[in-house]
Design an enzyme around this catalytic site. Structure first.
Site, short mmCIF file in Angstrom:
data_model
loop_
_atom_site.label_atom_id
_atom_site.label_comp_id
_atom_site.label_asym_id
_atom_site.label_seq_id
_atom_site.Cartn_x
_atom_site.Cartn_y
_atom_site.Cartn_z
N ASP A 81 0.85 -1.21 0.00
CA ASP A 81 0.00 0.00 0.00
C ASP A 81 0.88 1.25 0.00
O ASP A 81 0.86 2.05 0.93
CB ASP A 81 -0.94 0.01 1.22
CG ASP A 81 -0.20 0.06 2.56
OD1 ASP A 81 -0.79 0.60 3.52
OD2 ASP A 81 0.94 -0.41 2.65
N ASN A 117 -2.43 2.96 3.44
CA ASN A 117 -1.84 4.27 3.77
C ASN A 117 -2.62 5.39 3.10
O ASN A 117 -2.84 6.44 3.70
CB ASN A 117 -0.38 4.31 3.31
CG ASN A 117 0.51 3.44 4.18
OD1 ASN A 117 0.37 3.42 5.39
ND2 ASN A 117 1.41 2.71 3.56
N THR A 147 3.03 -6.11 2.62
CA THR A 147 3.48 -5.01 3.48
C THR A 147 2.37 -3.97 3.68
O THR A 147 2.64 -2.82 4.03
CB THR A 147 4.72 -4.31 2.89
OG1 THR A 147 4.36 -3.73 1.63
CG2 THR A 147 5.87 -5.27 2.72
N PHE A 197 -0.73 -0.85 12.41
CA PHE A 197 -1.62 -0.27 11.39
C PHE A 197 -2.16 -1.31 10.40
O PHE A 197 -3.36 -1.35 10.13
CB PHE A 197 -0.88 0.84 10.64
CG PHE A 197 -1.69 1.45 9.52
CD1 PHE A 197 -1.58 0.97 8.23
CD2 PHE A 197 -2.57 2.49 9.77
CE1 PHE A 197 -2.34 1.52 7.19
CE2 PHE A 197 -3.33 3.05 8.74
CZ PHE A 197 -3.22 2.55 7.45
N ASN A 198 -1.28 -2.12 9.80
CA ASN A 198 -1.73 -3.03 8.74
C ASN A 198 -2.80 -4.01 9.22
O ASN A 198 -3.73 -4.34 8.50
CB ASN A 198 -0.55 -3.82 8.16
CG ASN A 198 0.34 -2.96 7.28
OD1 ASN A 198 -0.10 -1.96 6.74
ND2 ASN A 198 1.61 -3.34 7.18
N HIS A 220 9.64 0.20 8.05
CA HIS A 220 9.00 -1.08 8.37
C HIS A 220 9.03 -2.09 7.21
O HIS A 220 9.50 -3.22 7.36
CB HIS A 220 7.53 -0.83 8.74
CG HIS A 220 7.30 0.16 9.82
ND1 HIS A 220 7.51 -0.12 11.16
CD2 HIS A 220 6.87 1.45 9.76
CE1 HIS A 220 7.19 0.95 11.89
NE2 HIS A 220 6.81 1.92 11.06
O1 RIB Z 1 2.71 -0.08 10.80
C1 RIB Z 1 3.56 0.09 9.69
C2 RIB Z 1 2.86 -0.34 8.44
O2 RIB Z 1 1.74 0.50 8.23
C3 RIB Z 1 3.74 -0.17 7.19
O3 RIB Z 1 3.40 -1.15 6.26
C4 RIB Z 1 3.36 1.19 6.68
O4 RIB Z 1 3.49 1.29 5.26
C5 RIB Z 1 1.90 1.23 7.03
O5 RIB Z 1 1.18 0.59 6.00
CA CA Z 2 2.82 -0.58 4.01
#
Ligand code: RIB
Ligand code: CA
Length: 329
Positions: free
Chosen positions: A22, A51, A136, A177-178, A249
């Site tokens: 993303d 994102n 990712t 987050f992901n 990350h």
């Molecule tokens: O928490 C970090 C993740 O969330 C990474 O993949 C960053 O790109 C966001 O998507």
């Molecule tokens: Ca990401």
């Protein structure tokens, strides 16, 4: 699915990788790494919202590939929203464009027709045991793919994600987050029967782009001045940057595929919380459970990581083109 560690580095033929992502500041840096390192061959990029919107993550993937000289790599768009929950936007961290302060020219090529889920199923199914699937971003595309074609679970050579945390989260105290973006998808993915290699916050917050690292990026011509440094400089929310050094990350997930010896991992049972009002998206990690479903990365040789990553960046054509303006490390 691989029987051993599944992830090997060294002079073997390039690992065939599909990256579901993303882009996103660190996704963009992962794409550049994947284009530069000779031990990886990106067979395709599938995009998901996260994102920023799907339209932007797809445009960003195309633009970064073009900038890296790999406009030949197919990009296929996937899910614009989580399975059940409303869309959560990460522009407050990654900037309105999703690429921080980078302003890349629009790509010459367009995304391939069709859906990411079909691309994943067809490409993985056409080469059983050969494709390493790396995710990712939010796991929505991956969940839909394993539901549509469960056989991909045994057809992949390995499955590696950037996501989750055995400890604190970053979007809430409990969740990364992901996973938080689509907890139901993550629960499907962790419960699908394959082994998930999880590069979570436990390890990714160790691989920070310090001033010394940024100085080395400044020596990488246009790649440094027009992508790496402005992208990194564009992180908006400082919640993860107490010392001001930005994390990368997503690069950790691809580095884990390329040079697994740089990382320390332990097997664990990982379950995803989907019902908690305060804990939704938490990756509940039990290192003592019988029947592990994950390999959780907990440590990284930071110096070796940056040598690996910057070495790959140095191989990209843009790294050899003098910067048109002095880079700001
Ligand atoms: O928490 C970090 C993740 O969330 C990474 O993949 C960053 O790109 C966001 O998507
Ligand atoms: Ca990401």
């Amino acid at each position: 699915m691989s029987t051993g560690s599944g992830i090997t580095g060294g002079a073997a033929p390039p690992r065939q990788v599909i990256l579901d992502c993303d882009p996103g500041i660190d996704d963009a840096m992962a794409i550049a790494f994947g284009c530069g390192h000779p031990a990886l061959e990106l067979r395709g990029i599938t995009t998901v919202a996260g994102n920023v919107s799907l339209e932007l993550t797809t445009a960003n993937a195309l633009a970064v590939l073009d900038f890296a000289g790999r406009g030949d790599i197919p990009v296929v768009a996937g899910s614009p929203a989580p399975l059940l929950r409303p869309v959560l936007d990460g522009a407050d961290v990654h900037g309105e464009s999703g690429l921080g302060g980078a302003r890349l020219p629009p790509a010459g090529q367009r995304a391939r027709a069709g859906h990411a889920v079909d691309f994943l199923i067809e490409t993985i199914g056409s080469a059983p045991g050969e494709i390493v699937l790396v995710a990712t971003g939010p796991l929505t595309n991956i969940a839909l793919a394993v539901r549509r074609e469960p056989r991909i679970v045994s057809q992949v050579a390995d499955f590696v994600i950037m996501g989750g945390s055995a400890g604190r989260g970053n979007i809430t105290p409990a969740a990364e987050f992901n996973i938080f973006w689509d907890p139901e998808a993550a629960a499907v993915v962790f419960g699908a029967g394959w082994r998930v290699t999880m590069a979570g916050l436990d390890v990714t917050l160790q691989a920070l782009a310090t001033a010394e690292v940024r100085e080395r990026m400044a020596g990488l011509g246009r790649l440094g001045s027009e992508l790496l440094l402005p992208v990194l400089g564009g992180y908006r929310r400082q919640v993860e940057l107490p010392g001001g050094d930005p994390p990368v990350h997503d690069v950790c997930a691809l580095a884990l595929v390329t040079e697994p010896g740089l990382f320390g991992c332990r097997p664990a049972r990982v379950e995803v919380e989907t019902a908690g009002r305060l804990t939704a998206g938490m990756t509940v990690t039990d290192f003592d459970a019988a029947g592990p479903n994950a390999l959780v990365a907990e440590s990284v040789d930071v110096s070796g990581f940056w040598d690996l990553v910057l070495g790959a960046y140095a191989r990209l054509p843009a790294a050899g083109v003098p910067a048109s303006r002095p880079p700001q490390p």
